[in-house]
Design an enzyme around this catalytic site. Sequence first.
Site, PDB file in Angstrom:
ATOM      1  N   CYS A 329       0.783  -1.086   0.049  1.00 43.14           N
ATOM      2  CA  CYS A 329      -0.118  -0.143   0.097  1.00 43.14           C
ATOM      3  C   CYS A 329       0.738   1.144   0.001  1.00 43.14           C
ATOM      4  O   CYS A 329       1.475   1.626  -1.164  1.00 43.14           O
ATOM      5  CB  CYS A 329      -1.094   0.171   1.086  1.00 43.14           C
ATOM      6  SG  CYS A 329      -2.261   1.158   0.796  1.00 43.14           S
ATOM      7  N   HIS A 432      -3.590  -5.353   1.346  1.00 42.24           N
ATOM      8  CA  HIS A 432      -3.592  -5.578   2.675  1.00 42.24           C
ATOM      9  C   HIS A 432      -3.756  -7.130   2.833  1.00 42.24           C
ATOM     10  O   HIS A 432      -4.503  -7.598   2.104  1.00 42.24           O
ATOM     11  CB  HIS A 432      -4.156  -4.904   3.295  1.00 42.24           C
ATOM     12  CG  HIS A 432      -3.811  -3.508   3.525  1.00 42.24           C
ATOM     13  ND1 HIS A 432      -2.726  -3.146   4.164  1.00 42.24           N
ATOM     14  CD2 HIS A 432      -4.304  -2.322   3.066  1.00 42.24           C
ATOM     15  CE1 HIS A 432      -2.489  -1.624   3.887  1.00 42.24           C
ATOM     16  NE2 HIS A 432      -3.621  -1.284   3.297  1.00 42.24           N
TER      17      HIS A 432
END
Length: 496
Positions: A329, A432
Amino acid sequence: MNGIMIQGTASDVGKSLIVTAFCRLLANEGYAVAPFKSQNMSNNSYVTIEGKEIGRAQGAQAEAARTEASVWMNPILLKPRSDQHAEVIQFGTSYRTLSGKDYRESFYQMGLESIQLALDHLNDAYDVIVMEGAGSPVEVNLKARELVNMKVAEMADVPVLLAADIDRGGVFASIIGTLELLEPNERARVKGILINKFRGDPELFEDGITWIEERTGLPIVGVLPYVEHHVEGEDSLSIGDRFSTKNGTLELAVIQLPFLSNYSDMEPFNEEDVTIRWVQHARDIGQPDAIIIPGTKSTMSDLAWLKERGFATYLNDYVKEGGSVVGICGGYQMLTEQLYDEFGSDTGKAGALEKGIGLIPAKTSFHKEKQTTRVKGTLHPATNALSSIEGYEIHLGQTRFIDPEDKPFLQLQDRPEGYYREDGRVIGTYLHHLFHNDEWRTIWLNRLRFKKGHSPQEQVNQKDVKDQTYDDLANQLKPHLKWELIKDILFQRDHV
């Protein structure tokens, strides 16, 4: 409402862990139980099945309760973006970024309404609600407009257990001081005290129990031992307790960013023969088998911090010398060549431009709307590994490659995603929970083991391990609880 709230004498006294254990104990007895925290402040978030964002701790507590996590369990989530501002997530969706003052002045009434709506929904859907407070209930400068401790216990009309951390010292003063600072009506709601993180011989604390009970008129309903556990935590205060210090076959260095988010991405490594080392300066990084740059709530700010601490040069040299780097991310965004904040959605300054680390030939731009979604897919054929993948995305940015022929890392249901080169020595992804995928985690770790001359390891089933962790926690704590008395308090039986 059948429920109970665990409040604490301070932050990080173990409230989240106690709520998790209570949820599993009640679920094991056949109750439909839900966790609840009205307002959470954490960058460690969880994406529900509907693609909504809640606190990570409530997601784990829902798993312990054997129920599906929902926005009703955490209607307000505050995600810090600086020392004075936080993004306000209301029912899983971004509302606004506010200063602490603006939040207290403009959001308070809306917050109360949101909390009441959530409580009503959970009361209709579950037998029991196990609630968690935040910090201390007697922060005198904040009490008048608080949304998470005694005001919420009053709204739900539930009893309170006060938890204190004996490991940090000062347990007697913290208990008495907290009770003395409560208003009489608030003090009357406290029905018992929990002593947490106890080490040593319990018999040596018997005089202490007697003194507390006589001084307060409240029962000690549990003296809980200090437990080593891998239950996912709420915020970075608990990083040191979440990751073991064992000497593993492999060593992974994880950069501990100032606005670190979703550090639970590293939790699966606790079940492997892996040492996790959190580092805050390039001089401390050494020669690990791989480096991971995790997510962040403030990418460009943390990128500047990373450069100041010498990581940018180190990472480029490390890869040239054969090292492996994974960016997740915000970490992925930092590895690109350029970051552009056209609307000020990441920095608060429209048009901000920053040079990235440059390991990934791509450019990242930040948009106005955040993307939060659960996704499924497979490893891209370029990885030479066949494996299904699932996880979730929480990000404002979009990353575009300079050369469209660059190899993506994943093939999601609707698009290719991420970056993969040098046989996986440089990986970038918005996904994630990447390493919660057992097959992929095993493939990646075994490649590092092979490179180091070690034998491959068998796959660990993370889901089974996690479920067993909740049972182990509940079973470990129950003998130290006056569990029947706690249930009497919870159900507000007449003889309590």
